[in-house]
Design a protein around this motif. Structure first.
Motif, PDB file in Angstrom:
ATOM      1  N   LEU A  33      35.530  47.517  30.883  1.00 43.81           N
ATOM      2  CA  LEU A  33      35.476  46.064  30.738  1.00 43.81           C
ATOM      3  C   LEU A  33      34.294  45.475  31.495  1.00 43.81           C
ATOM      4  O   LEU A  33      33.568  44.620  30.983  1.00 43.81           O
ATOM      5  N   ARG A  34      34.093  45.923  32.715  1.00 42.61           N
ATOM      6  CA  ARG A  34      32.999  45.398  33.526  1.00 42.61           C
ATOM      7  C   ARG A  34      31.648  45.667  32.853  1.00 42.61           C
ATOM      8  O   ARG A  34      30.757  44.803  32.840  1.00 42.61           O
ATOM      9  N   SER A  35      31.512  46.850  32.308  1.00 42.14           N
ATOM     10  CA  SER A  35      30.262  47.207  31.637  1.00 42.14           C
ATOM     11  C   SER A  35      30.015  46.308  30.429  1.00 42.14           C
ATOM     12  O   SER A  35      28.888  45.841  30.206  1.00 42.14           O
ATOM     13  N   ARG A  36      31.057  46.045  29.641  1.00 38.55           N
ATOM     14  CA  ARG A  36      30.886  45.212  28.444  1.00 38.55           C
ATOM     15  C   ARG A  36      30.535  43.778  28.802  1.00 38.55           C
ATOM     16  O   ARG A  36      29.660  43.156  28.186  1.00 38.55           O
ATOM     17  N   PHE A  37      31.217  43.218  29.811  1.00 40.81           N
ATOM     18  CA  PHE A  37      30.905  41.840  30.200  1.00 40.81           C
ATOM     19  C   PHE A  37      29.495  41.745  30.785  1.00 40.81           C
ATOM     20  O   PHE A  37      28.782  40.775  30.527  1.00 40.81           O
ATOM     21  N   ARG A  38      29.105  42.722  31.556  1.00 35.74           N
ATOM     22  CA  ARG A  38      27.743  42.705  32.111  1.00 35.74           C
ATOM     23  C   ARG A  38      26.710  42.766  30.989  1.00 35.74           C
ATOM     24  O   ARG A  38      25.674  42.096  31.049  1.00 35.74           O
ATOM     25  N   ALA A  39      26.980  43.583  29.976  1.00 35.52           N
ATOM     26  CA  ALA A  39      26.043  43.701  28.856  1.00 35.52           C
ATOM     27  C   ALA A  39      25.892  42.382  28.103  1.00 35.52           C
ATOM     28  O   ALA A  39      24.841  42.122  27.503  1.00 35.52           O
ATOM     29  N   LEU A  40      26.927  41.546  28.157  1.00 30.86           N
ATOM     30  CA  LEU A  40      26.867  40.242  27.508  1.00 30.86           C
ATOM     31  C   LEU A  40      26.216  39.187  28.395  1.00 30.86           C
ATOM     32  O   LEU A  40      26.046  38.034  27.967  1.00 30.86           O
ATOM     33  N   GLY A  41      25.856  39.559  29.622  1.00 33.20           N
ATOM     34  CA  GLY A  41      25.177  38.639  30.515  1.00 33.20           C
ATOM     35  C   GLY A  41      26.081  37.863  31.446  1.00 33.20           C
ATOM     36  O   GLY A  41      25.637  36.916  32.106  1.00 33.20           O
ATOM     37  N   TYR A  42      27.343  38.258  31.542  1.00 37.76           N
ATOM     38  CA  TYR A  42      28.282  37.543  32.402  1.00 37.76           C
ATOM     39  C   TYR A  42      28.212  38.051  33.845  1.00 37.76           C
ATOM     40  O   TYR A  42      28.003  39.250  34.082  1.00 37.76           O
ATOM     41  N   GLU A  43      28.382  37.142  34.775  1.00 33.22           N
ATOM     42  CA  GLU A  43      28.551  37.513  36.170  1.00 33.22           C
ATOM     43  C   GLU A  43      30.020  37.800  36.447  1.00 33.22           C
ATOM     44  O   GLU A  43      30.913  37.290  35.760  1.00 33.22           O
ATOM     45  N   GLU A  44      30.253  38.619  37.466  1.00 33.29           N
ATOM     46  CA  GLU A  44      31.615  39.042  37.796  1.00 33.29           C
ATOM     47  C   GLU A  44      31.991  38.574  39.199  1.00 33.29           C
ATOM     48  O   GLU A  44      31.207  38.700  40.137  1.00 33.29           O
ATOM     49  N   ARG A  45      33.177  38.049  39.305  1.00 29.40           N
ATOM     50  CA  ARG A  45      33.732  37.707  40.606  1.00 29.40           C
ATOM     51  C   ARG A  45      35.017  38.504  40.792  1.00 29.40           C
ATOM     52  O   ARG A  45      35.929  38.428  39.967  1.00 29.40           O
ATOM     53  N   VAL A  46      35.075  39.283  41.861  1.00 29.69           N
ATOM     54  CA  VAL A  46      36.251  40.104  42.156  1.00 29.69           C
ATOM     55  C   VAL A  46      37.191  39.301  43.051  1.00 29.69           C
ATOM     56  O   VAL A  46      36.777  38.774  44.088  1.00 29.69           O
ATOM     57  N   LEU A  47      38.450  39.192  42.642  1.00 30.32           N
ATOM     58  CA  LEU A  47      39.457  38.422  43.375  1.00 30.32           C
ATOM     59  C   LEU A  47      40.551  39.381  43.844  1.00 30.32           C
ATOM     60  O   LEU A  47      41.533  39.630  43.130  1.00 30.32           O
ATOM     61  N   PRO A  48      40.412  39.949  45.044  1.00 30.62           N
ATOM     62  CA  PRO A  48      41.338  40.989  45.494  1.00 30.62           C
ATOM     63  C   PRO A  48      42.708  40.434  45.891  1.00 30.62           C
ATOM     64  O   PRO A  48      42.837  39.274  46.297  1.00 30.62           O
ATOM     65  N   PHE A  49      43.702  41.271  45.771  1.00 27.77           N
ATOM     66  CA  PHE A  49      45.047  40.968  46.254  1.00 27.77           C
ATOM     67  C   PHE A  49      45.773  42.293  46.465  1.00 27.77           C
ATOM     68  O   PHE A  49      45.270  43.357  46.098  1.00 27.77           O
ATOM     69  N   GLU A  50      46.933  42.242  47.069  1.00 29.70           N
ATOM     70  CA  GLU A  50      47.742  43.436  47.290  1.00 29.70           C
ATOM     71  C   GLU A  50      49.138  43.206  46.729  1.00 29.70           C
ATOM     72  O   GLU A  50      49.630  42.069  46.686  1.00 29.70           O
ATOM     73  N   ALA A  51      49.775  44.275  46.294  1.00 26.04           N
ATOM     74  CA  ALA A  51      51.133  44.177  45.749  1.00 26.04           C
ATOM     75  C   ALA A  51      51.830  45.524  45.891  1.00 26.04           C
ATOM     76  O   ALA A  51      51.188  46.579  45.839  1.00 26.04           O
TER      77      ALA A  51
END
Length: 388
Positions: A33-51
């Motif tokens: 997923l990350r690779s596909r969104f990057r290829a489309l020119g999107y920036e990524e923000r990682v929102l960590p959590f624990e469960a």
């Protein structure tokens, strides 16, 4: 058209694999997923959590076991010890209610079985999102199909209620061995189905929810020039909506969230909106935009409440004060393969994914064209909220 068909087919090929949280397939799907969104020119923000994974895997079977055992114990005690039978049933009911009420908090708080996870938010540079489109990453499998589990749960609740009435009021039913024997059989059968339902990692999750993820990618390609929409991939949906509950508290003011969860090739589209008792969660501006888009594209789109017992990511956003809906497509036959090993690529061509991306693309254009602040829902849910 051929380009879009080939692209959806390639996306599904990359996404469809068993991916229970923490598994190798889960990690591989995240990277795809990350690779596909990057290829489309999107920036990524990682929102960590624990469960903690344990409540999500075992809370439902544990509650079912408690109620089934209480029903069998009550049958054994009736008719001579009605008071003790009623106490046993009420205790089991209270325990079940406590498990249901505490499952979400336990997922967030327990240290045992705890994993470090992350939601992924994709947006164009300098974006100011007014809307977010969501799909969950993880999959799970269970021994019996979703429809059978729902039927077993309804049967067990009905059996418990019947025994409560018999224990409380007595009468001929308390003396009738055939009636009590039938209730014992129902409790045993339905309890066995529920107890056999801990979450595993054997379903490729094509319909649930690689189809939703592929819809996000298709919509992201159509909306690539937009700065007012972002795409959120939630994690741990299958263990009590842990990811959406974590991220809903961290989002800025929004005009709406559209969750995509299960897009089959056949059947009508479904807008799932209100949930709970009493019902809450109306988002009329979102629902009407999708309904209008459906009319323009000659798609069948229907609007309904969320069936009791079904958990969907949009609920977390509604509880946080953000208008939200879920979009699905399919029939009762679609539900029969959810969470099963048979939910694989061979049964999903991707035509529904293409239609869903086109539908949401048109709906977003409609929302922009209206450019009217969304109204409060009938339940008082505000159209926006203050950021953390």
């Amino acid at each position: 058209m051929n380009h879009e068909r080939d692209r959806v087919s390639a996306d599904l090929q990359a996404l469809v694999r068993p991916r229970f949280i923490g598994s190798a397939g889960w990690a591989a799907t995240r990277e795809a997923l990350r690779s596909r969104f990057r290829a489309l020119g999107y920036e990524e923000r990682v929102l960590p959590f624990e469960a903690s994974v344990l409540p999500g895997r075992y809370a439902f079977p544990a509650a079912g076991l408690a109620v089934a055992l209480a029903c069998l114990g009550a049958v054994a005690l009736l008719p001579d010890r009605r008071g003790l039978a009623l106490l046993l049933l009420i205790t089991a009911g209270a325990l079940c209610a406590w498990i249901a009420a505490r499952a979400a908090a336990a997922t967030d708080e327990w240290r045992v079985g705890r994993l470090r996870l992350a939601n992924l938010l994709f947006h164009q540079p300098d974006a100011r999102p007014r809307w977010i489109v969501v799909a969950h990453l993880d999959s799970k499998s269970q021994f019996v199909p979703l429809l059978l589990r729902a039927a077993a749960a309804a049967t067990l609740v009905a059996t418990w209620l019947a025994l409560v009435v018999i224990a409380a009021l007595g009468g001929p039913a308390a003396q009738a061995n055939p009636v009590l024997g039938l209730l014992a059989i129902l409790a045993t059968g339905s309890g066995a189905v529920i107890v056999s339902s801990p979450s595993r990692n054997a379903s490729p999750g094509a319909l649930d929810n690689a189809s939703g993820l592929a819809t996000l990618l298709g919509l992201a390609e159509r909306q690539v020039a937009a700065r007012d929409v972002a795409f959120l991939v939630t994690d741990a949906e299958e263990i009590g909506l842990a990811g959406s509950r974590a991220v809903a508290r961290r989002l800025p003011t929004l005009e709406g969230v559209i969750n995509v969860d299960g897009v089959d090739d056949a059947g009508p589209f479904w807008i799932l909106e209100r949930f709970g008792r009493p019902r809450r969660g109306l988002a009329p501006h979102l629902a009407l935009a999708v309904l209008s888009a459906g009319r323009e594209l000659a798609d069948v789109v229907r609007r309904r409440d969320v069936p009791d017992g079904l958990l969907l990511d949009h609920m977390s956003f509604v509880r946080a004060g953000i208008p939200a809906i879920t979009l699905m497509r399919g029939t009762a036959r679609s539900l029969a393969r959810v969470h099963r090993p048979g939910d694989d690529r061979s049964r999903l061509r991707g035509s529904g994914v293409r239609a869903a991306a086109a539908l949401l693309d048109r709906a977003l254009d409609s929302l922009r064209a209206s450019d009217v602040a969304p109204p409060h829902g009938a339940d008082g849910v505000a159209a926006s909220r203050r950021s953390d």
